[in-house]
Write a protein that holds these residues in place. Structure first.
Motif, PDB file in Angstrom:
ATOM      1  N   GLY A  31       0.647  -1.366  -0.072  1.00 23.07           N
ATOM      2  CA  GLY A  31       0.059   0.020  -0.010  1.00 23.07           C
ATOM      3  C   GLY A  31       0.752   1.225   0.098  1.00 23.07           C
ATOM      4  O   GLY A  31       0.559   2.068  -0.699  1.00 23.07           O
ATOM      5  N   ALA A  32       1.754   1.165   0.791  1.00 21.41           N
ATOM      6  CA  ALA A  32       2.616   2.748   0.800  1.00 21.41           C
ATOM      7  C   ALA A  32       3.374   2.909  -0.321  1.00 21.41           C
ATOM      8  O   ALA A  32       3.423   4.173  -0.971  1.00 21.41           O
ATOM      9  CB  ALA A  32       3.570   2.504   2.110  1.00 21.41           C
ATOM     10  N   THR A  33       3.828   1.978  -0.970  1.00 23.90           N
ATOM     11  CA  THR A  33       4.660   2.078  -2.427  1.00 23.90           C
ATOM     12  C   THR A  33       3.722   2.643  -3.331  1.00 23.90           C
ATOM     13  O   THR A  33       3.860   3.455  -4.332  1.00 23.90           O
ATOM     14  CB  THR A  33       5.274   0.859  -2.762  1.00 23.90           C
ATOM     15  N   ALA A  34       2.545   1.773  -3.401  1.00 26.87           N
ATOM     16  CA  ALA A  34       1.507   2.217  -4.356  1.00 26.87           C
ATOM     17  C   ALA A  34       1.056   3.691  -4.153  1.00 26.87           C
ATOM     18  O   ALA A  34       0.929   4.645  -5.284  1.00 26.87           O
ATOM     19  CB  ALA A  34       0.289   1.431  -4.235  1.00 26.87           C
ATOM     20  N   LEU A  35       0.956   4.153  -2.933  1.00 28.52           N
ATOM     21  CA  LEU A  35       0.476   5.514  -2.678  1.00 28.52           C
ATOM     22  C   LEU A  35       1.645   6.525  -3.292  1.00 28.52           C
ATOM     23  O   LEU A  35       1.277   7.714  -3.639  1.00 28.52           O
ATOM     24  CB  LEU A  35       0.159   5.701  -1.274  1.00 28.52           C
ATOM     25  N   TYR A  36       2.856   6.128  -2.865  1.00 28.64           N
ATOM     26  CA  TYR A  36       4.045   6.971  -3.174  1.00 28.64           C
ATOM     27  C   TYR A  36       3.983   7.252  -4.836  1.00 28.64           C
ATOM     28  O   TYR A  36       4.124   8.259  -5.263  1.00 28.64           O
ATOM     29  CB  TYR A  36       5.443   6.230  -2.546  1.00 28.64           C
ATOM     30  N   LEU A  37       3.892   6.211  -5.683  1.00 26.61           N
ATOM     31  CA  LEU A  37       3.950   6.018  -7.117  1.00 26.61           C
ATOM     32  C   LEU A  37       2.608   6.935  -7.392  1.00 26.61           C
ATOM     33  O   LEU A  37       2.866   7.762  -8.568  1.00 26.61           O
ATOM     34  CB  LEU A  37       3.784   4.725  -7.633  1.00 26.61           C
ATOM     35  N   ALA A  38       1.461   6.665  -6.804  1.00 22.79           N
ATOM     36  CA  ALA A  38       0.272   7.122  -7.598  1.00 22.79           C
ATOM     37  C   ALA A  38       0.212   8.906  -7.020  1.00 22.79           C
ATOM     38  O   ALA A  38      -0.287   9.758  -7.996  1.00 22.79           O
ATOM     39  CB  ALA A  38      -0.770   6.813  -6.854  1.00 22.79           C
ATOM     40  N   LEU A  39       0.553   9.257  -5.674  1.00 19.11           N
ATOM     41  CA  LEU A  39       0.407  10.541  -5.314  1.00 19.11           C
ATOM     42  C   LEU A  39       1.708  11.599  -5.824  1.00 19.11           C
ATOM     43  O   LEU A  39       1.618  12.553  -6.007  1.00 19.11           O
ATOM     44  CB  LEU A  39       0.292  10.673  -3.822  1.00 19.11           C
ATOM     45  N   ALA A  40       2.868  11.023  -6.146  1.00 21.95           N
ATOM     46  CA  ALA A  40       3.976  11.890  -6.855  1.00 21.95           C
ATOM     47  C   ALA A  40       4.364  12.940  -5.544  1.00 21.95           C
ATOM     48  O   ALA A  40       4.540  13.928  -6.081  1.00 21.95           O
ATOM     49  CB  ALA A  40       3.750  12.236  -8.016  1.00 21.95           C
ATOM     50  N   VAL A  41       4.439  12.560  -4.294  1.00 23.99           N
ATOM     51  CA  VAL A  41       4.530  13.601  -3.498  1.00 23.99           C
ATOM     52  C   VAL A  41       5.766  12.850  -2.603  1.00 23.99           C
ATOM     53  O   VAL A  41       5.947  11.697  -2.501  1.00 23.99           O
ATOM     54  CB  VAL A  41       3.377  14.119  -2.521  1.00 23.99           C
ATOM     55  N   PRO A  42       6.592  13.767  -1.817  1.00 21.29           N
ATOM     56  CA  PRO A  42       7.596  13.196  -1.003  1.00 21.29           C
ATOM     57  C   PRO A  42       6.958  12.277   0.258  1.00 21.29           C
ATOM     58  O   PRO A  42       5.719  12.735   0.501  1.00 21.29           O
ATOM     59  CB  PRO A  42       8.320  14.514  -0.148  1.00 21.29           C
ATOM     60  N   CYS A  43       7.549  11.594   0.774  1.00 20.36           N
ATOM     61  CA  CYS A  43       7.346  10.651   1.629  1.00 20.36           C
ATOM     62  C   CYS A  43       8.311  10.733   2.989  1.00 20.36           C
ATOM     63  O   CYS A  43       9.282  10.646   3.069  1.00 20.36           O
ATOM     64  CB  CYS A  43       7.283   8.908   1.174  1.00 20.36           C
TER      65      CYS A  43
END
Length: 243
Positions: A171-183
């Motif tokens: 889930g976290a990786t999917a959100l990182y790629l989809a949102l294109a924002v810093p983590c």
């Protein structure tokens, strides 16, 4: 059983009673906020979180230290936190401007609690829905990010004992790629003082440390490796420094 253990057991029982009484009181007293704008309800939620942190310190002798405040995001960002206890699910809320927490769908079915979670526009996930759940997670997280909110996720999906082998979900990786924002990774040692599935609360200092942001734009594999490395390394340091 030693006298100190008996005393701490009593303090733990007293805190647990106070914690849940405080939660019920909050949901009753602030129920009119269902009709108010979400920012007003969020203010009340953060007030409850702060009062719960105070109760933990005053009754159980457990303090909170927050490190890396300079890394706390303002505006749209992804915050990925270790998850060792119930503590971080509320203690992190006052630290973020407008958090949108990813939580399991079952919590939304709890009377009052679930209603408030919807009011706060938290992001519910049906973990049994497979690919459909991931798609809905991304859609709701995008909406939150578009509003300038910080999307908060626990990458392992459930509480893990301190020192357990990592078990990161996609889930976290999917959100990182989809949102294109810093983590921003969030490491902690809360499980030492608020163990999962136990009523004991131990004196000491819970440390929550925000780490430097992982910039947007990395590949799936690179991000997943970097997130796990940073979180596991720092959380291990915090555990060793607390023993």
């Amino acid at each position: 059983m030693s006298r100190s253990h008996i005393v701490q057991s009593l303090r733990s029982a007293l805190f647990n009673a106070a914690f849940y009484a405080n939660l019920v009181l909050f949901m009753i007293v602030f129920s009119p906020l269902f009709l108010a704008p979400r920012p007003a309800a969020m203010w009340a939620l953060k007030l409850w979180a702060r009062s719960s942190i105070w109760l933990l310190r005053a009754i159980a002798g457990t303090r909170l230290e927050v490190r890396g405040r300079e890394h706390i995001p303002r505006g749209a960002a992804l915050v990925a936190a270790k998850h060792q206890s119930l503590f971080e699910t509320f203690a992190v809320l006052p630290l973020l401007d407008d958090p949108a927490m990813v939580l399991k769908r079952e919590l939304m079915l709890i009377p009052l609690f679930g209603w408030f979670a919807r009011k706060f526009a938290m992001i519910a996930v049906d973990r049994g829905a497979g690919a459909t759940a991931l798609k809905r997670l991304i859609e709701r997280a995008r909406h939150a990010a578009d509003e300038g909110r910080q999307v908060l996720i626990f990458p392992e999906g459930t509480r893990r004992k301190p020192g357990d082998p990592p078990d990161y979900k996609p889930g976290a990786t999917a959100l990182y790629l989809a949102l294109a924002v810093p983590c921003v990774p969030l490491a902690l040692n809360s499980g030492l003082f608020w163990p999962r599935r136990r009523f004991m609360r131990y004196p000491g200092t819970i440390v929550m440390e925000f780490l430097p942001a992982i910039p947007a734009g990395l590949t799936r594999k690179t991000f997943a490796q970097e997130l796990q490395h940073r979180l596991e390394t720092k959380s291990r340091e915090l555990l060793q420094g607390s023993r």
